[in-house]
Motif scaffolding. Structure first.
Motif, PDB file in Angstrom:
ATOM      1  N   ILE A   1       0.836  -1.208   0.000  1.00 17.81           N
ATOM      2  CA  ILE A   1       0.000   0.000   0.000  1.00 17.81           C
ATOM      3  C   ILE A   1       0.868   1.254   0.000  1.00 17.81           C
ATOM      4  CG2 ILE A   1      -1.636   1.351   1.375  1.00 17.81           C
ATOM      5  CD1 ILE A   1      -2.911  -1.301   2.222  1.00 17.81           C
ATOM      6  N   LEU A   2       1.925   1.258   0.816  1.00 20.18           N
ATOM      7  CA  LEU A   2       2.824   2.416   0.855  1.00 20.18           C
ATOM      8  C   LEU A   2       3.497   2.642  -0.502  1.00 20.18           C
ATOM      9  CD1 LEU A   2       4.537   2.002   4.351  1.00 20.18           C
ATOM     10  CD2 LEU A   2       2.941   3.801   3.656  1.00 20.18           C
ATOM     11  N   LEU A   3       3.915   1.548  -1.129  1.00 19.10           N
ATOM     12  CA  LEU A   3       4.551   1.664  -2.432  1.00 19.10           C
ATOM     13  C   LEU A   3       3.560   2.185  -3.473  1.00 19.10           C
ATOM     14  CD1 LEU A   3       7.372   1.087  -3.598  1.00 19.10           C
ATOM     15  CD2 LEU A   3       6.528  -1.154  -4.305  1.00 19.10           C
ATOM     16  N   ALA A   4       2.329   1.663  -3.415  1.00 20.89           N
ATOM     17  CA  ALA A   4       1.291   2.117  -4.345  1.00 20.89           C
ATOM     18  C   ALA A   4       0.952   3.593  -4.130  1.00 20.89           C
ATOM     19  CB  ALA A   4       0.037   1.254  -4.175  1.00 20.89           C
TER      20      ALA A   4
ATOM     21  N   LEU B   1      10.394   3.387 -13.888  1.00 22.03           N
ATOM     22  CA  LEU B   1      11.273   2.219 -13.955  1.00 22.03           C
ATOM     23  C   LEU B   1      11.669   1.770 -12.557  1.00 22.03           C
ATOM     24  CD1 LEU B   1      12.993   0.211 -15.545  1.00 22.03           C
ATOM     25  CD2 LEU B   1      14.797   1.956 -15.674  1.00 22.03           C
ATOM     26  N   ALA B   2      12.010   2.725 -11.685  1.00 25.07           N
ATOM     27  CA  ALA B   2      12.383   2.385 -10.313  1.00 25.07           C
ATOM     28  C   ALA B   2      11.231   1.714  -9.575  1.00 25.07           C
ATOM     29  CB  ALA B   2      12.818   3.653  -9.569  1.00 25.07           C
ATOM     30  N   MET B   3      10.014   2.222  -9.747  1.00 23.09           N
ATOM     31  CA  MET B   3       8.870   1.636  -9.050  1.00 23.09           C
ATOM     32  C   MET B   3       8.576   0.226  -9.553  1.00 23.09           C
ATOM     33  SD  MET B   3       8.280   3.925  -6.873  1.00 23.09           S
ATOM     34  CE  MET B   3       6.733   3.520  -6.093  1.00 23.09           C
ATOM     35  N   LEU B   4       8.679   0.013 -10.854  1.00 25.87           N
ATOM     36  CA  LEU B   4       8.473  -1.337 -11.398  1.00 25.87           C
ATOM     37  C   LEU B   4       9.504  -2.315 -10.849  1.00 25.87           C
ATOM     38  CD1 LEU B   4       7.639  -0.532 -15.132  1.00 25.87           C
ATOM     39  CD2 LEU B   4       6.098  -1.583 -13.462  1.00 25.87           C
ATOM     40  N   LEU B   5      10.749  -1.877 -10.782  1.00 20.17           N
ATOM     41  CA  LEU B   5      11.806  -2.740 -10.239  1.00 20.17           C
ATOM     42  C   LEU B   5      11.618  -2.986  -8.748  1.00 20.17           C
ATOM     43  CD1 LEU B   5      14.927  -1.329 -12.126  1.00 20.17           C
ATOM     44  CD2 LEU B   5      13.838  -3.555 -12.447  1.00 20.17           C
ATOM     45  N   ALA B   6      11.126  -1.976  -8.032  1.00 18.95           N
ATOM     46  CA  ALA B   6      10.861  -2.157  -6.603  1.00 18.95           C
ATOM     47  C   ALA B   6       9.765  -3.189  -6.389  1.00 18.95           C
ATOM     48  CB  ALA B   6      10.465  -0.821  -5.970  1.00 18.95           C
TER      49      ALA B   6
ATOM     50  N   LEU C   1      19.523  -4.890  -5.994  1.00 18.70           N
ATOM     51  CA  LEU C   1      18.534  -4.163  -6.788  1.00 18.70           C
ATOM     52  C   LEU C   1      17.991  -2.973  -6.007  1.00 18.70           C
ATOM     53  CD1 LEU C   1      16.508  -6.996  -8.578  1.00 18.70           C
ATOM     54  CD2 LEU C   1      17.863  -5.196  -9.672  1.00 18.70           C
ATOM     55  N   PHE C   2      17.717  -3.189  -4.718  1.00 15.95           N
ATOM     56  CA  PHE C   2      17.233  -2.099  -3.881  1.00 15.95           C
ATOM     57  C   PHE C   2      18.256  -0.967  -3.798  1.00 15.95           C
ATOM     58  CE2 PHE C   2      14.456  -5.183  -1.263  1.00 15.95           C
ATOM     59  CZ  PHE C   2      13.368  -4.953  -2.091  1.00 15.95           C
ATOM     60  N   MET C   3      19.509  -1.342  -3.513  1.00 13.34           N
ATOM     61  CA  MET C   3      20.499  -0.336  -3.121  1.00 13.34           C
ATOM     62  C   MET C   3      21.243   0.320  -4.266  1.00 13.34           C
ATOM     63  SD  MET C   3      22.117  -1.937   0.404  1.00 13.34           S
ATOM     64  CE  MET C   3      22.599  -3.525  -0.291  1.00 13.34           C
ATOM     65  N   ILE C   4      21.472  -0.403  -5.371  1.00  9.32           N
ATOM     66  CA  ILE C   4      22.288   0.196  -6.440  1.00  9.32           C
ATOM     67  C   ILE C   4      21.525   0.334  -7.757  1.00  9.32           C
ATOM     68  CG2 ILE C   4      24.422  -0.660  -5.402  1.00  9.32           C
ATOM     69  CD1 ILE C   4      24.558  -2.758  -7.657  1.00  9.32           C
TER      70      ILE C   4
ATOM     71  N   LEU D   1      16.195   0.458   1.283  1.00  7.19           N
ATOM     72  CA  LEU D   1      15.668   1.365   0.270  1.00  7.19           C
ATOM     73  C   LEU D   1      15.798   2.829   0.682  1.00  7.19           C
ATOM     74  CD1 LEU D   1      12.489  -0.531  -0.972  1.00  7.19           C
ATOM     75  CD2 LEU D   1      14.317   0.341  -2.421  1.00  7.19           C
ATOM     76  N   PHE D   2      15.364   3.148   1.900  1.00  6.22           N
ATOM     77  CA  PHE D   2      15.333   4.546   2.304  1.00  6.22           C
ATOM     78  C   PHE D   2      16.740   5.095   2.518  1.00  6.22           C
ATOM     79  CE2 PHE D   2      14.489   8.077   5.333  1.00  6.22           C
ATOM     80  CZ  PHE D   2      13.647   8.820   4.509  1.00  6.22           C
ATOM     81  N   SER D   3      17.597   4.333   3.209  1.00  8.09           N
ATOM     82  CA  SER D   3      18.959   4.836   3.443  1.00  8.09           C
ATOM     83  C   SER D   3      19.743   4.933   2.139  1.00  8.09           C
ATOM     84  CB  SER D   3      19.692   3.940   4.444  1.00  8.09           C
ATOM     85  OG  SER D   3      19.958   2.655   3.899  1.00  8.09           O
ATOM     86  N   ALA D   4      19.522   3.989   1.223  1.00 12.85           N
ATOM     87  CA  ALA D   4      20.211   4.042  -0.067  1.00 12.85           C
ATOM     88  C   ALA D   4      19.718   5.218  -0.894  1.00 12.85           C
ATOM     89  CB  ALA D   4      20.006   2.733  -0.833  1.00 12.85           C
TER      90      ALA D   4
END
Length: 260
Positions: free
Chosen positions: A38-41, A66-71, A96-99, A174-177
């Motif tokens: 839900i948060l991502l959406a 692109l980032a959201m699809l990969l997430a 994938l999350f970090m780089i 995700l957030f720190s990266a």
């Protein structure tokens, strides 16, 4: 709003058959996964709405989508199930999350669009994010500490066994990266030396962690985890990770020379 609904449908369809999916098993146990979806959406949907009020520049919408699809793929697709039993696939997910996702978010620069929709409701959060960009080395140290903490055997296995800790692990990465890449890739000229130092620091300590995983002669995460899979995981952190961080250094140097 249509983008948000489409994302929810995609999440439901893609994860219904997996261990960390939205609706498989007991619904109560799925609460952290559902909340994360839900948060991502919401983040994606608010960006789409905000883009109608504040138009993004250039390639920014492409980087964001692109980032959201990969997430979505990384957090809720089959990769998440593979990561439960394979240290190598788990590392692919983390990388994938970090780089990939995080630097794409930094390039997308979504804050103006989110602020256009939310207004002053989340103003303290926006200020904190913008303020963090002034301290790339400090943000890199926080991000680095989280990488090492979550790769300790006890927390690594805890995240695999408990969905709440699993989602918290993902959120930390995700957030720190994102803050790290934001501070480095979007740094003003005066802070570019610090941004370059932050990239090099991250390159070195992640390379060290990757080397430890690669050359270890025993599994750090229990006898049921294949040693060869751990060694592949170490190589993934060490080699592709180093390439991305070196690319980040090159980007900073290019911007630095361009602004002189």
């Amino acid at each position: 709003m249509r983008m948000t609904l489409a994302l929810l449908v995609l999440l439901t369809h893609s994860s219904a058959a997996h261990a960390h999916g939205l609706f498989d098993g007991h619904l109560i146990e799925r609460v952290p996964v559902i909340a994360s979806a839900i948060l991502l959406a919401l983040a994606w949907g608010l960006y789409v709405l905000g883009a109608k009020k504040v138009r993004p520049h250039g390639w920014e919408p492409f980087w964001m989508h692109l980032a959201m699809l990969l997430a979505v793929f990384s957090a809720f697709g089959p990769l998440d199930e593979w990561a439960e039993s394979s240290t190598a696939w788990h590392m692919v997910q983390h990388m994938l999350f970090m780089i990939v996702v995080a630097p794409l978010w930094a390039l997308a620069r979504p804050l103006p669009q989110w602020r256009a929709v939310c207004g002053d409701v989340l103003q303290p959060l926006w200020r904190a994010i913008l303020r963090s960009g002034r301290y790339p080395v400090a943000v890199a140290m926080v991000h680095g500490a989280l990488i090492w903490i979550w790769h300790t055997p006890s927390l690594y296995l805890l995240a695999l066994d408990n969905l709440w800790w699993h989602m918290l692990e993902h959120a930390c990465f995700l957030f720190s990266a994102w803050l790290f890449w934001w501070a480095c890739l979007r740094s003003p000229r005066a802070l570019m030396p610090q941004a370059l130092m932050a990239q090099l620091l991250t390159l070195m300590h992640t390379g060290l962690l990757g080397a430890l995983l690669t050359f270890s002669r025993q599994s750090f995460y229990g006898s049921d985890r294949v040693l060869e899979s751990q060694q592949i995981a170490g190589l993934l952190m060490w080699v592709p990770g180093s390439v991305v961080y070196l690319a980040g250094c090159s980007w900073i140097i290019w911007r630095w020379l361009k602004l002189k």
